[in-house]
Design a protein around this motif. Structure first.
Motif, PDB file in Angstrom:
ATOM      1  N   THR A 179       0.835  -1.205   0.000  1.00 12.64           N
ATOM      2  CA  THR A 179       0.000   0.000   0.000  1.00 12.64           C
ATOM      3  C   THR A 179       0.867   1.251   0.000  1.00 12.64           C
ATOM      4  N   LEU A 180       1.920   1.208   0.799  1.00 10.24           N
ATOM      5  CA  LEU A 180       2.812   2.358   0.906  1.00 10.24           C
ATOM      6  C   LEU A 180       3.491   2.643  -0.429  1.00 10.24           C
ATOM      7  N   SER A 181       3.862   1.597  -1.153  1.00 18.75           N
ATOM      8  CA  SER A 181       4.545   1.792  -2.432  1.00 18.75           C
ATOM      9  C   SER A 181       3.624   2.441  -3.449  1.00 18.75           C
ATOM     10  N   GLN A 182       2.327   2.203  -3.333  1.00 15.03           N
ATOM     11  CA  GLN A 182       1.366   2.813  -4.243  1.00 15.03           C
ATOM     12  C   GLN A 182       1.174   4.299  -3.940  1.00 15.03           C
ATOM     13  N   ILE A 183       1.373   4.685  -2.685  1.00 15.65           N
ATOM     14  CA  ILE A 183       1.210   6.088  -2.302  1.00 15.65           C
ATOM     15  C   ILE A 183       2.446   6.893  -2.689  1.00 15.65           C
ATOM     16  N   ALA A 184       3.575   6.236  -2.822  1.00 15.90           N
ATOM     17  CA  ALA A 184       4.832   6.882  -3.194  1.00 15.90           C
ATOM     18  C   ALA A 184       5.205   7.996  -2.222  1.00 15.90           C
ATOM     19  N   LEU A 185       5.465   7.619  -0.981  1.00 16.29           N
ATOM     20  CA  LEU A 185       5.918   8.588   0.013  1.00 16.29           C
ATOM     21  C   LEU A 185       7.308   9.080  -0.351  1.00 16.29           C
ATOM     22  N   THR A 186       7.414  10.333  -0.698  1.00 19.71           N
ATOM     23  CA  THR A 186       8.707  10.883  -1.104  1.00 19.71           C
ATOM     24  C   THR A 186       9.385  11.657   0.016  1.00 19.71           C
ATOM     25  N   ASP A 187       8.653  11.889   1.105  1.00 19.82           N
ATOM     26  CA  ASP A 187       9.203  12.738   2.173  1.00 19.82           C
ATOM     27  C   ASP A 187       9.611  11.927   3.405  1.00 19.82           C
ATOM     28  N   ARG A 188       9.955  10.657   3.191  1.00 18.50           N
ATOM     29  CA  ARG A 188      10.401   9.853   4.328  1.00 18.50           C
ATOM     30  C   ARG A 188      11.672  10.463   4.916  1.00 18.50           C
ATOM     31  N   ASP A 189      11.639  10.682   6.171  1.00 20.75           N
ATOM     32  CA  ASP A 189      12.779  11.298   6.835  1.00 20.75           C
ATOM     33  C   ASP A 189      13.635  10.201   7.456  1.00 20.75           C
ATOM     34  N   HIS A 190      14.728   9.902   6.822  1.00 17.94           N
ATOM     35  CA  HIS A 190      15.592   8.804   7.253  1.00 17.94           C
ATOM     36  C   HIS A 190      16.087   8.996   8.683  1.00 17.94           C
ATOM     37  N   ALA A 191      16.509  10.213   9.019  1.00 18.42           N
ATOM     38  CA  ALA A 191      17.070  10.472  10.353  1.00 18.42           C
ATOM     39  C   ALA A 191      16.035  10.245  11.445  1.00 18.42           C
ATOM     40  N   ILE A 192      14.810  10.726  11.213  1.00 20.13           N
ATOM     41  CA  ILE A 192      13.750  10.560  12.213  1.00 20.13           C
ATOM     42  C   ILE A 192      13.387   9.086  12.360  1.00 20.13           C
ATOM     43  N   THR A 193      13.248   8.413  11.227  1.00 15.31           N
ATOM     44  CA  THR A 193      12.912   6.985  11.267  1.00 15.31           C
ATOM     45  C   THR A 193      13.969   6.205  12.039  1.00 15.31           C
ATOM     46  N   LEU A 194      15.220   6.490  11.756  1.00 14.44           N
ATOM     47  CA  LEU A 194      16.312   5.797  12.448  1.00 14.44           C
ATOM     48  C   LEU A 194      16.277   6.086  13.945  1.00 14.44           C
ATOM     49  N   GLN A 195      16.033   7.327  14.291  1.00 16.57           N
ATOM     50  CA  GLN A 195      15.971   7.707  15.712  1.00 16.57           C
ATOM     51  C   GLN A 195      14.821   6.997  16.419  1.00 16.57           C
ATOM     52  N   GLU A 196      13.678   6.919  15.752  1.00 15.14           N
ATOM     53  CA  GLU A 196      12.516   6.250  16.348  1.00 15.14           C
ATOM     54  C   GLU A 196      12.799   4.762  16.563  1.00 15.14           C
ATOM     55  N   HIS A 197      13.462   4.134  15.615  1.00 11.55           N
ATOM     56  CA  HIS A 197      13.829   2.729  15.770  1.00 11.55           C
ATOM     57  C   HIS A 197      14.832   2.552  16.913  1.00 11.55           C
ATOM     58  N   GLN A 198      15.727   3.500  17.046  1.00  7.11           N
ATOM     59  CA  GLN A 198      16.734   3.425  18.110  1.00  7.11           C
ATOM     60  C   GLN A 198      16.083   3.472  19.479  1.00  7.11           C
ATOM     61  N   VAL A 199      15.061   4.330  19.629  1.00  2.00           N
ATOM     62  CA  VAL A 199      14.335   4.448  20.895  1.00  2.00           C
ATOM     63  C   VAL A 199      13.671   3.112  21.248  1.00  2.00           C
ATOM     64  N   ILE A 200      13.050   2.492  20.248  1.00  2.00           N
ATOM     65  CA  ILE A 200      12.392   1.196  20.472  1.00  2.00           C
ATOM     66  C   ILE A 200      13.427   0.154  20.884  1.00  2.00           C
ATOM     67  N   PHE A 201      14.541   0.130  20.185  1.00  2.00           N
ATOM     68  CA  PHE A 201      15.599  -0.842  20.478  1.00  2.00           C
ATOM     69  C   PHE A 201      16.131  -0.679  21.901  1.00  2.00           C
ATOM     70  N   GLU A 202      16.409   0.551  22.304  1.00  2.00           N
ATOM     71  CA  GLU A 202      16.953   0.800  23.641  1.00  2.00           C
ATOM     72  C   GLU A 202      15.980   0.348  24.719  1.00  2.00           C
ATOM     73  N   ALA A 203      14.692   0.579  24.507  1.00  2.42           N
ATOM     74  CA  ALA A 203      13.683   0.147  25.478  1.00  2.42           C
ATOM     75  C   ALA A 203      13.649  -1.375  25.574  1.00  2.42           C
ATOM     76  N   LEU A 204      13.738  -2.049  24.423  1.00  2.00           N
ATOM     77  CA  LEU A 204      13.754  -3.510  24.427  1.00  2.00           C
ATOM     78  C   LEU A 204      14.996  -4.033  25.138  1.00  2.00           C
ATOM     79  N   ARG A 205      16.125  -3.387  24.920  1.00  2.00           N
ATOM     80  CA  ARG A 205      17.352  -3.822  25.573  1.00  2.00           C
ATOM     81  C   ARG A 205      17.260  -3.661  27.093  1.00  2.00           C
ATOM     82  N   ARG A 206      16.518  -2.644  27.552  1.00  2.00           N
ATOM     83  CA  ARG A 206      16.316  -2.432  28.998  1.00  2.00           C
ATOM     84  C   ARG A 206      15.219  -3.322  29.563  1.00  2.00           C
TER      85      ARG A 206
END
Length: 234
Positions: A179-206
């Motif tokens: 579905t996402l590929s059909q919408i063609a999101l061109t404004d994906r913010d790599h830095a924000i996405t990476l940061q959000e994943h990092q937060v999830i990872f750190e919580a799981l590690r704790r």
């Protein structure tokens, strides 16, 4: 195997939402018992004729069903219903919801928020190492990192170690990505996405279930907002 394909009862398709209606009709062959899991579907030519739709519309519907794991195609043999489709009501519901982006997004949030809290209790050191490696690779790849993103979420889902829920996450992630590929999101913010994943990872590690829930909610809510904004603009 089921009877003659010429005897299958299927309704003609209206112009609007054609692909979704084709999906509904094909699944209807299962629900009505005219075909069973593992049975071969009629040829594309036969289906196009019975449903009064073009080949491109039919192929779009078949692609959605294949993404859901409802059907599989054998080279030079044809298209078949999956053998275990009777035990996958979630996939059937998901296939019928193809194109309903808000519903798909909400389903993903509901499933993953539950999974990540359980994962905080059960995730292994090996799985944490897998997540850390995925984050490292994602940091290096600023474009075309969707496969890494999906693997990150799949690893978390599987680390919950719940066979009932595991059968739901793959078709849901596949449908969401399609579905996402059909919408063609061109404004994906790599830095924000990476940061959000990092937060999830750190919580799981704790082993912090509340923190993992909060991090996953913030991430998926951000994705949902971007998707809905793009939808409104399209």
């Amino acid at each position: 195997m089921a009877g003659n394909h010429n005897e299958l009862q299927m309704r003609g398709i209206k112009r609007e939402t054609m692909s979704k209606q084709v999906v509904d009709q094909i699944i209807g062959l299962l629900r009505s018992g005219q075909l069973k899991p593992g049975d071969k579907l009629p040829t594309e030519a036969e289906l196009s004729g019975k449903l009064f739709v073009s080949r491109p519309v039919l192929r779009e519907a078949l692609s959605s069903l294949e993404t859901m794991g409802m059907i599989h195609r054998k080279t030079r043999e044809g298209t078949y219903f999956a053998d275990k489709i009777g035990s996958k009501p979630f996939s059937i519901m998901l296939a019928l919801s193809a194109g309903d982006i808000p519903a798909i997004m909400e389903a993903r949030m509901a499933l993953e928020l539950g999974l990540v809290t359980v994962a905080a209790e059960k995730i292994s050191e090996d799985q944490l190492a897998q997540l850390e490696e995925l984050l490292r690779l994602m940091a290096l790849r600023t474009k075309d990192y969707v496969d890494l993103d999906k693997e990150f979420h799949r690893t978390i889902a599987y680390s919950a170690n719940n066979p009932i829920l595991e059968g739901s996450i793959d078709p849901l992630l596949n449908m969401f990505d399609e579905t996402l590929s059909q919408i063609a999101l061109t404004d994906r913010d790599h830095a924000i996405t990476l940061q959000e994943h990092q937060v999830i990872f750190e919580a799981l590690r704790r082993r912090d279930a509340a923190g993992a829930f909060s991090g996953m909610y913030a991430h998926l809510n951000h994705v949902r907002a971007k998707v809905m904004k793009r939808l409104a603009e399209s």
